[in-house]
Enzyme design. Structure first.
Site, PDB file in Angstrom:
ATOM      1  N   ASN A   1       9.291  -6.811   3.064  1.00  0.00           N
ATOM      2  CA  ASN A   1       9.147  -5.603   2.259  1.00  0.00           C
ATOM      3  C   ASN A   1      10.402  -4.744   2.392  1.00  0.00           C
ATOM      4  O   ASN A   1      11.035  -4.743   3.438  1.00  0.00           O
ATOM      5  CB  ASN A   1       7.898  -4.848   2.742  1.00  0.00           C
ATOM      6  CG  ASN A   1       7.659  -3.528   2.030  1.00  0.00           C
ATOM      7  OD1 ASN A   1       7.339  -2.535   2.663  1.00  0.00           O
ATOM      8  ND2 ASN A   1       7.782  -3.510   0.723  1.00  0.00           N
ATOM      9  N   GLY A   2      10.743  -4.053   1.296  1.00  0.00           N
ATOM     10  CA  GLY A   2      11.862  -3.123   1.332  1.00  0.00           C
ATOM     11  C   GLY A   2      12.950  -3.454   0.335  1.00  0.00           C
ATOM     12  O   GLY A   2      13.575  -4.510   0.415  1.00  0.00           O
ATOM     13  N   ASP A   3      13.149  -2.567  -0.640  1.00  0.00           N
ATOM     14  CA  ASP A   3      14.240  -2.687  -1.619  1.00  0.00           C
ATOM     15  C   ASP A   3      14.142  -3.927  -2.493  1.00  0.00           C
ATOM     16  O   ASP A   3      15.165  -4.476  -2.904  1.00  0.00           O
ATOM     17  CB  ASP A   3      15.609  -2.665  -0.927  1.00  0.00           C
ATOM     18  CG  ASP A   3      15.973  -1.305  -0.355  1.00  0.00           C
ATOM     19  OD1 ASP A   3      15.224  -0.345  -0.638  1.00  0.00           O
ATOM     20  OD2 ASP A   3      16.969  -1.200   0.365  1.00  0.00           O
TER      21      ASP A   3
ATOM     22  N   CYS B   1       3.992   3.558   8.176  1.00  0.00           N
ATOM     23  CA  CYS B   1       4.216   4.796   7.416  1.00  0.00           C
ATOM     24  C   CYS B   1       5.125   5.738   8.197  1.00  0.00           C
ATOM     25  O   CYS B   1       4.849   6.058   9.362  1.00  0.00           O
ATOM     26  CB  CYS B   1       2.885   5.478   7.126  1.00  0.00           C
ATOM     27  SG  CYS B   1       3.065   7.036   6.224  1.00  0.00           S
TER      28      CYS B   1
ATOM     29  N   PRO C   1       0.839  -1.202   0.000  1.00  0.00           N
ATOM     30  CA  PRO C   1       0.000   0.000   0.000  1.00  0.00           C
ATOM     31  C   PRO C   1       0.870   1.247   0.000  1.00  0.00           C
ATOM     32  O   PRO C   1       1.824   1.347   0.775  1.00  0.00           O
ATOM     33  CB  PRO C   1      -0.803  -0.122   1.299  1.00  0.00           C
ATOM     34  CG  PRO C   1       0.006  -1.031   2.172  1.00  0.00           C
ATOM     35  CD  PRO C   1       0.736  -1.962   1.258  1.00  0.00           C
TER      36      PRO C   1
ATOM     37  N   ALA D   1       0.472   5.601  -0.236  1.00  0.00           N
ATOM     38  CA  ALA D   1      -0.394   6.775  -0.281  1.00  0.00           C
ATOM     39  C   ALA D   1      -0.214   7.509  -1.603  1.00  0.00           C
ATOM     40  O   ALA D   1       0.914   7.749  -2.048  1.00  0.00           O
ATOM     41  CB  ALA D   1      -0.075   7.706   0.882  1.00  0.00           C
TER      42      ALA D   1
ATOM     43  N   GLY E   1       6.704  -2.308  -3.564  1.00  0.00           N
ATOM     44  CA  GLY E   1       6.067  -1.006  -3.603  1.00  0.00           C
ATOM     45  C   GLY E   1       6.580  -0.144  -4.726  1.00  0.00           C
ATOM     46  O   GLY E   1       6.108  -0.204  -5.861  1.00  0.00           O
TER      47      GLY E   1
END
EC number: 1.3.1.-
Length: 335
Positions: free
Chosen positions: A200-202, A100, A16, A18, A224
């Protein structure tokens, strides 16, 4: 992978984001291989519930099941009510945002700011899980700061509260998106909980997605920013995880069809005026890093008519996609 009653077919999820993961983008990413896609973050404040912005965020018409709504807030009662409201509106999974790092969210002690108060984390999770019959999931970071990495403790709190799955971004709150995401904490969390864990991440290439799963024991990965302008990364990553083989790059005609379909969906979803404005950032991402892409992007930023945006975007993507090198990883933007 199972989240409550939902059997998830695939292990590559859309994170997700924003201002990005609206219904048109979620639908496109699901069609191109994302096994799950959560909404943009929806504020739990009931005073904001009927604003146009909030209504659009929770619009799931035509979206494949299971439909996931992410909520954010810092008050257990308000979060419980937000979970109930969105479940009544058709959400099949409620996701709670404690990841977030944005200042405007953290100033209200929501998002990743909550990680500094583990007691409050537990109260919010207990209240939300008790409020609904649908699964509740959670997204967190590794902790508030480098000297306060408490993801292992928060993961235990989450599992005890009845959270159905946990997503973990490998950075602390104060890192925002700087530096490299670390995966040691993911591996540590995997050792202490039995619920599904999503890393999650990179993750910018299919190989990185598979490597994260192998090194951490995570059940799934969440992509993402690398999906911005490249939504087909989901099918590429899933194929590589399944087979160890790289899919051939999409044909120029496919990329053009996906991009133009995406723009049309944005125009329809937001209306022609706002839709054109929202589409500009996506056009920039589709063109980012491609030969001649920056010149096309600058020209397209000045277009304010939907039909003209579509025709010029078609011309631009046709001009640049023949030069894509599929072996090059996507470079994440600073968004």
């Amino acid at each position: 992978m199972q989240i409550g009653p939902h059997k998830i077919e695939g292990v590559v999820f859309l994170a997700p984001m924003a201002g990005v993961t609206d219904r048109p983008f979620r639908v496109l990413c699901r069609r191109l291989g994302a096994a799950l896609a959560a909404s943009e973050m929806v504020a739990s404040n009931p005073a904001l519930r009927e604003t146009r912005k909030s209504r659009l965020k929770r619009d799931h018409r035509g979206e494949p099941s299971p439909r996931v709504v992410q909520i954010a807030g810092a008050d257990p009662g308000t979060m419980a009510e937000a979970a109930r409201f969105n479940a009544d509106q058709g959400a099949e999974i409620i996701d709670i945002n404690m990841g977030c790092p944005a200042k405007k969210v953290n100033r209200k002690l929501a998002g990743s700011a909550l990680l500094a108060d583990e007691v409050l984390v537990g109260r919010i999770l207990d209240a939300a899980v008790a409020a609904v019959d649908v699964p509740v999931t959670l997204k967190i970071r590794t902790g508030p700061s480098a000297d306060q990495r408490n993801a292992v403790r928060v993961a235990r709190i989450a599992e005890k509260a009845g959270i159905a799955a946990l997503a973990l971004h490998g950075r602390t709150r104060d890192q925002h998106y700087r530096g490299e995401a670390e995966h040691q904490t993911l591996a540590a969390v995997r050792q202490v909980i039995d619920i599904p864990l999503i890393g999650n991440g990179d993750i910018t290439t299919p190989a990185e997605a598979r490597r994260l799963l192998e090194r951490t024991g995570c059940d799934a990965v969440m992509i993402g920013r690398a999906a911005q302008g490249r939504p087909w990364i989901f099918r590429e990553a899933q194929h590589f995880i399944d087979t160890g083989e790289r899919l051939p790059p999409p044909a120029a005609a496919e990329i053009q069809a996906w991009m133009l379909g995406h723009l049309r969906a944005l125009h329809e979803f937001y209306g022609p005026v706002q839709g054109v404005r929202v589409a500009r950032k996506h056009i920039g991402w589709y063109l980012q890093g491609l030969p001649g892409g920056e010149a096309w992007r600058r020209e397209l930023m000045g277009v304010d008519q939907a039909d003209r945006q579509l025709s010029l975007a078609a011309e631009a993507i046709a001009a640049v996609t023949g030069c894509v090198d599929p072996a090059q990883p996507v470079v994440e933007s600073a968004h």
